[in-house]
Design an enzyme around this catalytic site. Structure first.
Site, PDB file in Angstrom:
ATOM      1  N   LEU A  39       0.809  -1.223   0.000  1.00 17.92           N
ATOM      2  CA  LEU A  39       0.000   0.000   0.000  1.00 17.92           C
ATOM      3  C   LEU A  39       0.842   1.273   0.000  1.00 17.92           C
ATOM      4  O   LEU A  39       0.382   2.329   0.416  1.00 17.92           O
ATOM      5  CB  LEU A  39      -0.956  -0.004   1.203  1.00 17.92           C
ATOM      6  CG  LEU A  39      -1.956  -1.160   1.224  1.00 17.92           C
ATOM      7  CD1 LEU A  39      -2.753  -1.163   2.519  1.00 17.92           C
ATOM      8  CD2 LEU A  39      -2.871  -1.110   0.014  1.00 17.92           C
ATOM      9  N   UNK A  40       2.058   1.195  -0.493  1.00 20.00           N
ATOM     10  CA  UNK A  40       2.968   2.339  -0.557  1.00 20.00           C
ATOM     11  C   UNK A  40       2.746   3.087  -1.874  1.00 20.00           C
ATOM     12  O   UNK A  40       2.270   2.510  -2.857  1.00 20.00           O
ATOM     13  CB  UNK A  40       4.404   1.840  -0.457  1.00 20.00           C
ATOM     14  N   GLY A  41       3.123   4.336  -1.917  1.00 21.14           N
ATOM     15  CA  GLY A  41       2.984   5.121  -3.133  1.00 21.14           C
ATOM     16  C   GLY A  41       3.795   4.598  -4.301  1.00 21.14           C
ATOM     17  O   GLY A  41       3.456   4.842  -5.457  1.00 21.14           O
ATOM     18  N   THR A  43       4.481   1.261  -4.721  1.00 19.61           N
ATOM     19  CA  THR A  43       4.246  -0.183  -4.842  1.00 19.61           C
ATOM     20  C   THR A  43       4.188  -0.628  -6.294  1.00 19.61           C
ATOM     21  O   THR A  43       4.862  -1.588  -6.682  1.00 19.61           O
ATOM     22  CB  THR A  43       2.947  -0.582  -4.109  1.00 19.61           C
ATOM     23  OG1 THR A  43       3.122  -0.366  -2.708  1.00 19.61           O
ATOM     24  CG2 THR A  43       2.589  -2.035  -4.352  1.00 19.61           C
TER      25      THR A  43
END
Length: 190
Positions: A39-41, A43
């Site tokens: 869920l990282u920017g 990803t």
């Protein structure tokens, strides 16, 4: 302080499907280890690039993703949910990793995975950003805090075919840009 292995080949992990991943089987191949989060920017970019690298070097490179929830709680899935999150949410579009994902772990602090204790001991900071630190102390959720700690999702560690840690890359270094170093380690024409 966590136990630090004597050799990279003494290490192991458990894959998302519960199988032991014995690093001794990686002799003669380069290994790329990256702490990941679904869920990282970045990803989509990083997971796509990890797949690309694994496909470019299918027999001579091992790519291992270590899901971690220590940075912004961006891997809050359970182990059994991670693959579906990647497939349907981010990157989505039916994405499937072509590399091995291991079970969720901690990369910093008292409960850090032995792989990261070893790698941070050998490569204490990213070569491309030696001053890289966690920028907001309120986000630090582990103890003890060390200068060698991983600063955020998608830090990368490249290990040579003889098991020697070669280079650590910051979260801002594009994963795909590691390819020249992989070729160098594998002695492939660039």
């Amino acid at each position: 302080m966590a136990f630090i292995a004597k050799s990279f080949y003494d290490l192991s992990a458990i894959s998302l499907d519960g199988e032991k991943v014995d690093f001794n089987t990686f002799r003669g191949r380069a290994v790329l280890i990256e702490n990941v989060a679904s869920l990282u920017g970045t990803t989509t970019r990083d997971f796509t690039q990890l797949n690309e690298l694994q496909c470019r070097f299918p027999r001579r490179l091992v790519v291992l993703g270590f899901p971690c929830n220590q940075f912004g709680h961006q891997e809050n899935c359970q182990n059994e949910e991670i693959l579906n999150s990647l497939k349907y949410v981010r990157p989505g579009g039916g994405y499937q990793p072509t590399f091995t994902l291991v079970q969720k772990c901690e990369v910093n602090g008292q409960n850090e995975h032995p792989v990261f204790a070893y790698l941070k001991d050998k490569l204490p900071y990213p070569y491309d950003d030696p001053f890289s630190l966690m920028t907001d102390p309120k986000l630090i959720i582990w103890s003890p805090v060390r200068r060698s700690d991983v600063a955020w999702n998608f830090e990368k560690f490249l290990i040579g075919p003889e098991g020697e840690p070669f280079r650590r890359y910051s979260r801002t270094f594009p994963t795909i840009n590691i390819e020249p170093d992989i070729k160098r380690l594998l002695k492939v024409a660039i």
